[in-house]
Write an enzyme that holds these catalytic residues in place. Structure first.
Site, mmCIF file in Angstrom:
data_model
loop_
_atom_site.group_PDB
_atom_site.id
_atom_site.type_symbol
_atom_site.label_atom_id
_atom_site.label_comp_id
_atom_site.label_asym_id
_atom_site.label_seq_id
_atom_site.Cartn_x
_atom_site.Cartn_y
_atom_site.Cartn_z
ATOM 1 N N LYS A 109 -2.913 -3.096 6.050
ATOM 2 C CA LYS A 109 -3.635 -4.175 5.389
ATOM 3 C C LYS A 109 -4.683 -4.753 6.337
ATOM 4 O O LYS A 109 -5.775 -5.092 5.927
ATOM 5 C CB LYS A 109 -2.638 -5.279 4.975
ATOM 6 N N HIS A 166 -3.542 -3.255 15.444
ATOM 7 C CA HIS A 166 -4.555 -4.052 14.735
ATOM 8 C C HIS A 166 -5.930 -4.012 15.380
ATOM 9 O O HIS A 166 -6.888 -4.558 14.831
ATOM 10 C CB HIS A 166 -4.066 -5.496 14.579
ATOM 11 N N CYS A 216 0.829 -8.519 14.246
ATOM 12 C CA CYS A 216 2.179 -7.964 14.453
ATOM 13 C C CYS A 216 3.231 -9.064 14.479
ATOM 14 O O CYS A 216 4.423 -8.776 14.418
ATOM 15 C CB CYS A 216 2.279 -7.239 15.780
ATOM 16 N N LYS A 274 -3.298 4.554 10.919
ATOM 17 C CA LYS A 274 -2.224 3.985 10.110
ATOM 18 C C LYS A 274 -2.874 3.236 8.939
ATOM 19 O O LYS A 274 -3.852 2.526 9.126
ATOM 20 C CB LYS A 274 -1.414 3.008 10.964
ATOM 21 N N HIS A 331 0.838 -1.196 0.000
ATOM 22 C CA HIS A 331 0.000 0.000 0.000
ATOM 23 C C HIS A 331 0.875 1.248 0.000
ATOM 24 O O HIS A 331 2.107 1.180 -0.120
ATOM 25 C CB HIS A 331 -1.007 -0.029 1.145
ATOM 26 N N CYS A 375 -4.463 -4.902 20.770
ATOM 27 C CA CYS A 375 -3.263 -4.409 20.087
ATOM 28 C C CYS A 375 -3.586 -3.042 19.502
ATOM 29 O O CYS A 375 -4.606 -2.888 18.822
ATOM 30 C CB CYS A 375 -2.876 -5.395 18.992
ATOM 31 N N HIS A 417 3.948 1.573 2.292
ATOM 32 C CA HIS A 417 5.140 0.853 1.831
ATOM 33 C C HIS A 417 5.812 1.620 0.682
ATOM 34 O O HIS A 417 7.039 1.712 0.618
ATOM 35 C CB HIS A 417 4.768 -0.546 1.341
ATOM 36 N N CYS A 462 -0.050 -11.241 19.211
ATOM 37 C CA CYS A 462 -0.867 -10.631 18.149
ATOM 38 C C CYS A 462 -0.365 -11.189 16.830
ATOM 39 O O CYS A 462 0.785 -10.948 16.445
ATOM 40 C CB CYS A 462 -0.747 -9.106 18.162
HETATM 41 O O1 ME8 Z 1 7.069 -4.813 9.318
HETATM 42 N N1 ME8 Z 1 2.962 4.346 6.588
HETATM 43 O O2 ME8 Z 1 6.677 -5.627 7.199
HETATM 44 P P1 ME8 Z 1 5.413 -4.730 6.787
HETATM 45 C C1 ME8 Z 1 4.303 4.286 6.516
HETATM 46 N N2 ME8 Z 1 8.330 -7.566 7.524
HETATM 47 N N3 ME8 Z 1 4.991 3.139 6.589
HETATM 48 C C2 ME8 Z 1 4.296 2.018 6.768
HETATM 49 C C3 ME8 Z 1 2.901 1.993 6.854
HETATM 50 C C4 ME8 Z 1 2.231 3.237 6.759
HETATM 51 N N4 ME8 Z 1 0.922 3.342 6.801
HETATM 52 N N5 ME8 Z 1 2.499 0.716 7.021
HETATM 53 C C5 ME8 Z 1 3.622 -0.026 7.032
HETATM 54 C C6 ME8 Z 1 7.299 -5.590 8.399
HETATM 55 N N6 ME8 Z 1 4.697 0.756 6.891
HETATM 56 C C7 ME8 Z 1 8.432 -6.575 8.523
HETATM 57 C C8 ME8 Z 1 9.745 -5.807 8.412
HETATM 58 S S1 ME8 Z 1 12.406 -5.700 8.275
HETATM 59 C C9 ME8 Z 1 13.656 -6.719 8.649
HETATM 60 C C10 ME8 Z 1 10.968 -6.657 8.538
HETATM 61 C C11 ME8 Z 1 6.099 0.360 6.918
HETATM 62 O O3 ME8 Z 1 5.089 -5.147 5.395
HETATM 63 C C12 ME8 Z 1 6.433 -0.302 8.234
HETATM 64 O O4 ME8 Z 1 6.678 0.668 9.210
HETATM 65 O O5 ME8 Z 1 4.348 -4.798 7.799
HETATM 66 C C13 ME8 Z 1 7.669 -1.060 7.859
HETATM 67 O O6 ME8 Z 1 8.803 -0.214 7.965
HETATM 68 C C14 ME8 Z 1 7.438 -1.405 6.382
HETATM 69 O O7 ME8 Z 1 6.355 -0.612 5.942
HETATM 70 C C15 ME8 Z 1 7.139 -2.871 6.159
HETATM 71 O O8 ME8 Z 1 5.974 -3.238 6.831
#
Ligand code: ME8
Length: 487
Positions: A313, A159, A142, A310, A30, A156, A33, A139
């Site tokens: 997904k 979520h 998370c 936030k 999204h 949480c 990311h 959770c």
């Molecule tokens: O956390 N705004 O994966 P992820 C800004 N696999 N950044 C966001 C966001 C938002 N609304 N939502 C998510 C993971 N992110 C782990 C990471 S690293 C060794 C493992 C950012 O797919 C979130 O903060 O849930 C994170 O930095 C990244 O997207 C990946 O999130």
């Protein structure tokens, strides 16, 4: 894009190793990311332009129960599901012009698993892994255990769901042993955490002391995980698996580690605030235990929110970045992320705000300026204006060296206003009719000013910068508007 060099390279004058988080492939990416990736990309491009050898790593965090659940819900084989999702990730990165060097997938048994296993063995050799029983509130969104005090109304906070009570056999990692060393390294700036507010948050956390953490899961819960060396009943738990990507991707543990030798320690890990604790406490502790150098900088960004929540997904309030790119182009999305959102705080994004910023600063601002200048150049200059090579202004690089991409963008837009004002003041389109030579000089100066803006803006808006530089080279007006106005 996957230019993996496996030979021993001669160390270049300066290398810059930058990483994004690796994303959970349980659904398409999204806007949040896309934001993380854009921040990384701008900084990667900056370091490339100033002559450093840049390695930019991204990837997918695939060994997780979330993926198994998502594949099951769509009635798909996990492998097929992961391949499809990874293609989607790479498609988004390509549409957004993300200049990454490697996309690591943690399900990759050749590329990633040897690194995770090698690191686990090092932690074991250091005496930092021990067996125990874990019980806690888990959770699944998370993939984390929480204590009662972490929860809000028993739920949480991310979520908004009630965690499950779980008890199981795990291996633990002696995180507590490293608390004071990490604190000292952060205080001394050896592990630099940006911004200060996040640094203080981590120091407070470390000040309270860290508990040991669970580092494995029973294989029956995570059948796709990496097996714990010497225990076929357990798999390595998500953080000791996922965090290792930053070194496994460089060949650590594989026997061929030229990239590791060359690029580690990382110059910059970029990540969102929700995974700060893992990167600022668990990851450094693992590296200290394994006697590997720590990364130099952690840049912690906020969340892109939508209606104050936030974008996530699990919550279901996501904006699809591909739709926005289809409608406005990649550069418009990159612009919004850079200039309209602080890299250190949360930023809200609605379609209305997006359109307003687009019309005011891209259509009217940069687009209008570039077309006015190129129209004058094509009409009144007989030949293209030679562009002197120039380095970035000091103020601009100062902001980028501080990772403040928003201030760097503000600087560019102040230069755009300056050039606009200069046209209003000197009116070269009038001057050229009464004093051709002086008028032409003024127009040439404007073209040079525009080329400087294009040079800087290329980090943020690479497609637009290319179009501007091409127009300057050909001394031609743009064939279509750079940013057509949206009503
Ligand atoms: O956390 N705004 O994966 P992820 C800004 N696999 N950044 C966001 C966001 C938002 N609304 N939502 C998510 C993971 N992110 C782990 C990471 S690293 C060794 C493992 C950012 O797919 C979130 O903060 O849930 C994170 O930095 C990244 O997207 C990946 O999130």
């Amino acid at each position: 894009m996957f230019g993996l060099k496996r030979k021993k390279d001669v160390k270049s004058s300066k290398n810059f190793y930058i990483t994004s988080p690796i994303f959970y492939p349980n659904a398409n990416l999204h806007l949040g990311h896309a934001y993380t990736m854009t921040v990384c990309d701008i900084l990667a491009r900056y370091h490339k332009v100033i002559g450093e050898e840049v390695y930019f790593l991204t990837g997918a965090d695939e060994n997780t129960g979330k993926v198994v659940k998502a594949a099951f819900e769509q009635n798909k084989d996990v492998g097929v599901f992961l391949d499809e999702i990874s293609k989607g990730f790479e498609n988004l990165f390509s549409r957004l012009n993300i200049s990454y060097s490697q996309f690591i997938r943690t399900s990759d048994k050749e590329r990633h698993w040897p690194g995770a296993i090698a690191l686990w063995k090092k932690l074991t050799e250091a005496g930092d892994i021990y067996p125990g029983t874990y019980s806690g509130l888990y959770c699944s969104g998370c993939e984390s255990f929480y204590t009662e005090k972490d929860l809000i109304d028993g739920k949480c906070s991310i979520h908004l769901s009630v965690p499950e009570k779980i008890e199981e056999k795990n291996y633990f990692f002696k995180l507590s042993k490293y608390t004071s060393v990490i604190k000292e390294k952060i205080e001394k700036g050896e592990l630099n955490i940006i911004p200060d507010s996040r640094r203080n948050e981590v120091l407070a956390l470390l000040g309270r002391g860290l508990d040991d953490v669970s580092f494995s899961r029973p294989i029956k819960n995570v059948p796709h995980g990496i097996p714990v060396p010497g225990d076929s009943e357990q798999v390595i738990y998500v953080w000791c698996d996922a965090l290792v990507n930053y070194i496994s991707a460089l060949g650590f543990g594989e026997g061929e580690d030229a990239l590791f030798e060359k690029f580690w320690p990382a110059d910059l890990h970029v990540l969102g605030k929700d995974i700060l604790r893992f990167h600022a406490a668990i990851w450094p502790a693992m590296l200290l235990s394994a006697k590997i150098s720590l990364p130099k900088n952690l840049l912690i960004h906020g969340f892109i929110t939508s209606g104050g929540h936030k974008m996530s997904k699990s919550i279901g309030n996501v904006i699809n970045p591909i739709d926005l790119i289809d409608e406005y182009g990649a550069d418009a999305v990159r612009y919004y992320f850079t200039r309209e959102i602080s890299p250190f705080d949360d930023g809200d994004m609605t379609k209305e705000k997006f359109k307003e910023a687009y019309n005011a600063n891209l259509s009217n601002g940069l687009g209008n300026l570039a077309s006015r200048i190129m129209k004058m150049a094509e009409t009144y200059l007989p030949t293209p204006t030679p562009i002197p090579t120039s380095s970035f202004p000091e103020e601009f690089t100062k902001h980028l060296d501080n990772f403040d991409i928003q201030k760097a963008a503000d600087f560019i837009w102040s230069e755009i206003s300056r050039l606009d004002e200069s046209i209003q003041k000197t009116e070269p389109f009038k001057l050229v009719k009464v004093d051709e030579k002086r008028g032409q000089e003024e127009i040439k100066n404007l073209v040079i000013g525009l080329s400087r803006i294009a040079h800087m803006v290329g980090l943020i808006l690479p497609e637009t910068a290319d179009k501007i530089l091409k127009a300057i080279k050909e001394n031609k007006m743009f064939s279509s508007s750079l940013f057509p106005r949206k009503d």
